[in-house]
Design an enzyme around this catalytic site. Structure first.
Site, PDB file in Angstrom:
ATOM      1  N   MET A   1      15.518  73.538  29.446  1.00  0.00           N
ATOM      2  CA  MET A   1      16.584  74.423  28.969  1.00  0.00           C
ATOM      3  C   MET A   1      16.136  75.860  29.125  1.00  0.00           C
ATOM      4  O   MET A   1      15.003  76.193  28.802  1.00  0.00           O
ATOM      5  CB  MET A   1      16.909  74.125  27.514  1.00  0.00           C
ATOM      6  CG  MET A   1      17.931  75.053  26.912  1.00  0.00           C
ATOM      7  SD  MET A   1      19.494  75.044  27.816  1.00  0.00           S
ATOM      8  CE  MET A   1      19.992  73.339  27.580  1.00  0.00           C
ATOM      9  N   CYS A   2      17.022  76.696  29.606  1.00  0.00           N
ATOM     10  CA  CYS A   2      16.695  78.099  29.823  1.00  0.00           C
ATOM     11  C   CYS A   2      17.898  78.970  29.479  1.00  0.00           C
ATOM     12  O   CYS A   2      19.014  78.486  29.320  1.00  0.00           O
ATOM     13  CB  CYS A   2      16.289  78.340  31.282  1.00  0.00           C
ATOM     14  SG  CYS A   2      14.925  77.303  31.830  1.00  0.00           S
ATOM     15  N   GLY A   3      17.643  80.262  29.378  1.00  0.00           N
ATOM     16  CA  GLY A   3      18.706  81.230  29.186  1.00  0.00           C
ATOM     17  C   GLY A   3      18.793  82.120  30.410  1.00  0.00           C
ATOM     18  O   GLY A   3      17.772  82.548  30.955  1.00  0.00           O
TER      19      GLY A   3
ATOM     20  N   SER B   1      14.972  83.141  30.224  1.00  0.00           N
ATOM     21  CA  SER B   1      14.039  82.552  29.259  1.00  0.00           C
ATOM     22  C   SER B   1      13.840  81.086  29.621  1.00  0.00           C
ATOM     23  O   SER B   1      14.695  80.472  30.262  1.00  0.00           O
ATOM     24  CB  SER B   1      14.582  82.684  27.834  1.00  0.00           C
ATOM     25  OG  SER B   1      15.804  81.979  27.699  1.00  0.00           O
TER      26      SER B   1
END
Length: 567
Positions: A1-3, A53
């Site tokens: 999971m990333c931003g 992120s």
């Protein structure tokens, strides 16, 4: 999971608002990096700012993003899980794997757009991305065809305004942002003086739903075929295997006693309990599994109970949280799991949310779920938000009367989302069958599946990922979806011509035989029955906002379609 955050501007590099940077960083607590580049042509200058992120869940090391290809200057921000590529498992870190293929595909291509689409169309798994090809000065962005990851865009395309793309809407992106559609990839040609979005279609699409109608519906068996049940278990197990095995162990959980790598958003209902039951077959028996069960103090419900003459006589003996429907169901299914799968340490995490806590976090939830903005969105996402936080209490081993504070260490959360849409779990499916038979049921199932990406998935991703967790959806694996859509309706549901369909509020007696199970999602119920979970197989469908009691938390006269007040 990333931003993901990407800004394209004619005025200079964008500075991400500190609060937005914090929110973006919460999605990926392992790394937060910014990369800037400038495009200069004969007619204009463009300033590109990429921030990403990272929540590391694949490979032995954290793959910092944005990934920059030094020879070409191309850039990738990737938020997702590529489980398979062109039918083959993706080894090690998928972000590195996909970036390498994209960079190589563009270096010598005479048809960059076509080659980028070919690469993306071969990926199986949830994702959102922003990809800049420095050679052609083109920027691509999008999310997978099912829409399992969030990505929004503010597409006010002119030379005097920024164009911003982000996982979460904040001050840096603006209130005109919208979720991007799921069936296409967006393209910006940065050589052009005016920014204009072009939509490109994926080369592959989800298979169409089987709309067959039985020739002699009155003669159908009361239950789906044994072969369909067996196929369901096999294909759901394969989907789960990708999502629960090989999760790395991180320093952050090494200090925890018996750390869990996997947790389940657990109401005790059919879908999540089936996932839990199959996880038991896949994970080492010494690895605990956390069951996250959330219950709210809803003033409307509390006041209604206290005003009741009957309830008032025993109000002091009723625990507000333990009386929540999902808490009752959760504890019942938990007890059955412990009995049937006794070798496993199952942790039932009771997450109790006082009304004051809901009010304290309400504005944050509203911001995260945006551009979704209705009371129903809030009631659903409030439950997911606090469940994903995973902060509650668990019973002390050997003493079910003493509870201690507990916060899950799991970074991977499993959700049963998709089961209702694929197997006819909503009251409207029963209503459609009553009104128009299998034709009506097929049409309603098709509508629900086609809108799941825009109605649920992006919104839920923004809310759950705020806690540095990744949600995985076993029922929405591409191969599993293909299997589910290929089945005729009578193999998925127990609705039968000539048999009355119970209303959603009617409570059927406990099933004594498999034929007595509720007709909605009958195929899943049969699977649970054969897996030894007969109690869970008979559980009635209940919407999360009613099960956790988040519906109408503030005022009882609001409607689900009302726009939330931001005060």
């Amino acid at each position: 999971m990333c931003g993901i955050y990407c800004c394209i501007s004619a005025r200079g590099h964008c500075e991400l608002d500190p609060e937005d940077a914090r929110i973006l960083g919460r999605r990926g607590p392992d790394a937060l990096t910014t990369h800037k580049t400038t495009i200069t042509t004969d007619t204009h200058v463009r300033y590109l700012t990429f921030t990403a992120s990272v929540l590391a869940l694949r490979g032995a090391q954290v793959q910092v993003q944005p990934i920059v290809d030094q020879p070409s200057g191309s850039i990738l921000c990737w938020n997702g899980e590529a489980w398979n590529f062109d039918g083959q498992p993706v080894p090690d870190n998928d972000t590195h794997f996909i970036s390498t293929i994209l960079f190589e595909a563009c270096k010598h291509s005479s048809d960059v757009e076509g080659d980028v689409l070919k690469v993306l169309s071969k990926i199986s798994g949830p994702y959102a991305f922003v990809f800049y090809d420095a050679k052609s000065l083109k920027l691509y962005f999008g999310r997978d065809a099912l829409g399992r990851r969030s990505l929004t865009v503010d597409d006010r395309c002119d030379n005097d305004a920024n164009l911003t793309i982000a996982s979460v809407v904040g001050k840096s992106i603006g209130t005109t942002a919208q979720e991007i559609k799921t069936a296409q990839v967006y393209l910006l040609d940065l050589k052009q003086p005016q920014l204009a979005l072009t939509a490109l279609r994926y080369e592959t699409f989800s298979p169409r739903i089987n709309k067959a109608v039985p020739i002699q519906p009155i003669s159908l068996s009361d239950t789906p075929s044994t072969q369909a049940v067996s196929n369901l278990v096999d294909k759901l197990t394969t989907s789960l295997q990708l999502r629960v095995q090989g999760i790395p162990t991180y320093t952050a959980i090494n200090d925890s006693e018996d750390p869990a790598k996997v947790a389940i958003l657990f109401s005790g209902g059919l879908d999540c309990t089936l996932i839990a039951r199959l996880c038991h077959e896949l994970l080492p028996k010494d690895q605990p599994i956390d069951l996250l069960n959330v219950a709210f103090e809803n003033p409307r419900v509390v006041n209604a109970r206290s005003s009741s003459k009957i309830a008032s006589r025993c109000a002091s003996d009723v625990d507000t949280y333990e009386a929540c429907p999902d808490r009752l169901t959760g504890r019942s299914s938990f007890a059955e799991l412990v009995k049937v799968c006794s070798e496993r340490q199952w942790r039932f995490v009771a997450i109790n949310i006082p009304y004051e806590d809901f009010l304290e976090h309400r504005s944050n939830i509203i911001q995260l779920m945006y551009p979704h903005n209705t009371e129903m969105d809030l009631s659903i996402t409030a439950a997911l938000y606090f469940a994903a936080r995973g902060q509650g209490s668990v019973a002390t081993p050997g003493d079910d009367t003493f509870y201690k504070p507990y916060t899950t260490t799991a970074r991977v959360l499993l959700s049963g989302l998709g089961a209702d849409e694929l197997f006819g779990g909503y009251a409207r499916h029963a209503a459609a069958f009553t009104r128009a038979g299998y034709e009506g049921l097929n049409d309603e199932l098709e509508i629900d599946f086609m809108r799941i990406g825009t109605r649920n998935l992006g919104r839920d991703d923004r809310v759950i990922s705020h806690w540095g967790k990744e949600t995985r959806y076993p029922f929405l694996d591409e191969k599993f979806v293909e299997f589910a859509l290929s089945l005729p309706a009578w193999e998925k549901c127990g609705f039968r011509t000539g048999n009355p369909v119970p209303k959603h509020f009617e409570i059927a007696p406990a099933a004594r035989a498999i034929e007595d199970l509720h007709p909605e999602k009958m195929l899943l119920r049969c699977a649970m029955w054969h897996l030894g979970m007969k109690g869970a197989a008979a559980e009635k469908k209940r919407a999360i906002q009613f099960g956790a009691r988040t519906a109408k938390m503030i005022g009882g006269k609001t409607k689900g379609t009302d726009i939330v007040s931001v005060d």
